[in-house]
Design a protein around this motif. Structure first.
Motif, mmCIF file in Angstrom:
data_model
loop_
_atom_site.group_PDB
_atom_site.id
_atom_site.type_symbol
_atom_site.label_atom_id
_atom_site.label_comp_id
_atom_site.label_asym_id
_atom_site.label_seq_id
_atom_site.Cartn_x
_atom_site.Cartn_y
_atom_site.Cartn_z
ATOM 1 N N LEU A 1 8.057 17.453 31.275
ATOM 2 C CA LEU A 1 6.941 16.613 30.844
ATOM 3 C C LEU A 1 6.646 16.830 29.369
ATOM 4 O O LEU A 1 6.448 15.875 28.608
ATOM 5 C CB LEU A 1 5.700 16.916 31.683
ATOM 6 N N LEU A 2 6.612 18.088 28.930
ATOM 7 C CA LEU A 2 6.322 18.386 27.528
ATOM 8 C C LEU A 2 7.429 17.873 26.614
ATOM 9 O O LEU A 2 7.168 17.510 25.460
ATOM 10 C CB LEU A 2 6.117 19.881 27.331
ATOM 11 N N ARG A 3 8.648 17.836 27.114
ATOM 12 C CA ARG A 3 9.760 17.329 26.307
ATOM 13 C C ARG A 3 9.772 15.799 26.235
ATOM 14 O O ARG A 3 10.603 15.223 25.531
ATOM 15 C CB ARG A 3 11.094 17.851 26.853
ATOM 16 N N ARG A 4 8.837 15.145 26.935
ATOM 17 C CA ARG A 4 8.656 13.685 26.861
ATOM 18 C C ARG A 4 7.196 13.385 26.533
ATOM 19 O O ARG A 4 6.621 12.401 27.011
ATOM 20 C CB ARG A 4 9.048 13.039 28.192
ATOM 21 N N ALA A 5 6.600 14.231 25.720
ATOM 22 C CA ALA A 5 5.153 14.164 25.480
ATOM 23 C C ALA A 5 4.688 12.796 25.008
ATOM 24 O O ALA A 5 3.625 12.310 25.422
ATOM 25 C CB ALA A 5 4.757 15.235 24.459
ATOM 26 N N SER A 6 5.449 12.130 24.158
ATOM 27 C CA SER A 6 5.000 10.859 23.574
ATOM 28 C C SER A 6 4.938 9.730 24.592
ATOM 29 O O SER A 6 4.353 8.676 24.314
ATOM 30 C CB SER A 6 5.917 10.466 22.416
ATOM 31 N N GLU A 7 5.524 9.923 25.752
ATOM 32 C CA GLU A 7 5.523 8.874 26.771
ATOM 33 C C GLU A 7 4.216 8.818 27.555
ATOM 34 O O GLU A 7 3.970 7.837 28.272
ATOM 35 C CB GLU A 7 6.683 9.092 27.753
ATOM 36 N N PHE A 8 3.384 9.865 27.429
ATOM 37 C CA PHE A 8 2.200 9.963 28.267
ATOM 38 C C PHE A 8 0.939 9.546 27.515
ATOM 39 O O PHE A 8 0.863 9.633 26.285
ATOM 40 C CB PHE A 8 2.051 11.386 28.798
#
Length: 461
Positions: free
Chosen positions: A349-356
């Protein structure tokens, strides 16, 4: 059990020893049956005070007419230029004589059955185990001597595991006493079993893991015959309790050379016993895992274990089940299991932070312990991601003032009860939606939050 054969339970550093009546043909020391229990953490001591106390113990035993020497790891560490964390003393004095020297109030007969008395020092100095020189007889359980007899320093050295741990030191005249060639192996950087390697491993299967840990800790190699003996008996590691295996893993996975520790576990054919699920992992995925392991900034055991498990399942659900299986097999604490699960759940999740959305990411980053998750994610990202922009975003957000990063919730469950709402699953849904609105600055006061909650509650679920 008759009163004549009643059990005495003795508390050692990490195990309870139940003593049973010896047969007439045996020595006067009881047969040892051991129940493994979790290690109890001791308070930190001052290394200088501990050393001074260790010298004092030797001097007092000498003044009483006994031979006394430092033994084992403290000698090894000193010769490697490492300040020992604790000290062991070996002596010709019998347990009752040791207690006479130091007094019964300052000595504990915790391991007296096999010649060990714990001597209590001043608070900053901790305590020292004083062991009578001994010879072990038989290891029928593959872990502990069936009986012991008192002997001399030379025989005592022969019963120990590896040459680098079989050294003695006289702190009074500052002289090393070496009956097993330990000094040469220290200089050569070699882990070598004392005597016949196969015999040393047969006696105590835990020594297989200790060989790996010492080699990784000091950057040494395992001598060929010793390694062969470990490989030959690797399947018998199952004799060792899960708690002791886990304790060795805790130490290995937090070493500076933790990658080397895992590589040696694999070379020694021990990894497939501890973690059989790793047998089918793709070589490239495993090499990536080892690189991630060495790139952890401040490694913890849950981080190391999470990395080892990470490539062993294809879906999040399968991975969660695997973590539960492995942690239970190793008898890890609920806290450790929870930490491993969280690392593996939140890292992607943190490695896709900008998606949230900001509220979802904010809740992730505001959770206590997020620094460990970010360190874990950074190690993974350094191998798999072309750039660290996502984690940079997370770190920038963590630098925000607390009032922005994690403001106090405007309402809680008690407020919903005052609105007349019955407790239930709807509580969490309403509170999460209100919290999201607060974090997005759509509402700013408790009154606005209560109004929103009332509207949400009026909508049919």
């Amino acid at each position: 059990m008759s009163s004549e054969e009643r059990c005495h339970v003795l508390s050692g550093n990490n195990e309870h020893v139940i003593l049973t009546k010896p047969s007439p043909a045996e020595t006067p020391f009881p047969r040892l049956i051991t129940l493994e229990l979790p290690r109890i953490a001791l308070p930190a001591v001052d290394p200088t005070a501990a050393r001074e106390f260790a010298v004092e113990v030797v001097r007092k035993l000498r003044d009483a007419g006994h031979q006394a020497l430092w033994a084992g790891g403290c000698v090894r560490d000193q010769l490697l230029g490492i300040m020992p964390k604790d000290y062991d003393v070996a002596t010709s004095a019998r347990p009752e004589q040791v207690r006479d020297v130091f007094g019964h109030r300052r000595s504990l007969p915790i391991g007296a059955a096999f010649g060990v008395i714990t001597v209590l020092g001043p608070k900053p100095a901790g305590q020292i185990e004083v062991a009578t020189f001994r010879r072990d007889a038989g290891y029928s359980d593959g872990r502990h001597p069936d009986s012991v007899t008192f002997s001399d320093a030379k025989e005592d050295a022969q019963r120990r595991d590896f040459t680098i741990n079989g050294l003695f030191y006289d702190p009074v005249v500052e002289q090393v006493i070496d009956y097993v060639g330990g000094q040469d192996d220290l200089q050569a950087g070699v882990i070598r079993a004392i005597g016949v390697p196969r015999d040393r491993i047969t006696e105590d299967k835990l020594r297989m893991l200790r060989a790996v840990r010492f080699a990784a800790k000091f950057g040494f190699t395992i001598e060929n015959k010793t390694l062969a003996a470990v490989q030959e008996q690797s399947n018998e590691l199952v004799i060792v309790s899960a708690e002791r295996i886990a304790e060795e893993l805790r130490k290995m996975l937090t070493l500076e050379r933790r990658r080397l520790a895992v590589e040696l576990l694999s070379q020694a054919q021990l990894l497939e016993i501890i973690l059989p699920e790793a047998r089918g992992v793709h070589t490239q995925a495993w090499q990536q895992t080892l690189t991630m392991l060495e790139r952890l900034q401040a490694p913890t055991f849950p981080q190391g274990l999470a990395l080892l498990l990470r490539p062993l399942a294809e879906t999040p659900d399968a991975l969660a089940q695997l973590v539960d299986l492995v942690c239970r097999r190793l008898k890890l604490s609920v806290e450790e299991l929870t930490q491993v699960q969280r690392l593996l759940r939140e890292e992607p999740l943190l490695r896709r932070a900008s998606e949230f959305t900001w509220p979802k990411l904010q809740r992730l980053l505001a959770t206590p312990g997020v620094e460990s998750i970010l360190d874990f994610a950074a190690a993974v990202s350094s191998v798999l991601d072309p750039n660290p922009m996502e984690l940079d975003l997370c770190n920038r957000m963590l630098d925000l003032p607390a009032a922005l990063m994690n403001p106090l919730p405007l309402i809680n469950g008690e407020d919903l009860k005052l609105l007349g709402l019955p407790p239930g699953p709807q509580f969490r849904i309403i509170l999460d939606q209100v919290r999201d609105a607060q974090l997005e600055s759509l509402i700013n006061t408790p009154e606005e939050a209560l109004q929103m909650a009332s509207k949400l509650a009026a909508v049919p679920s």
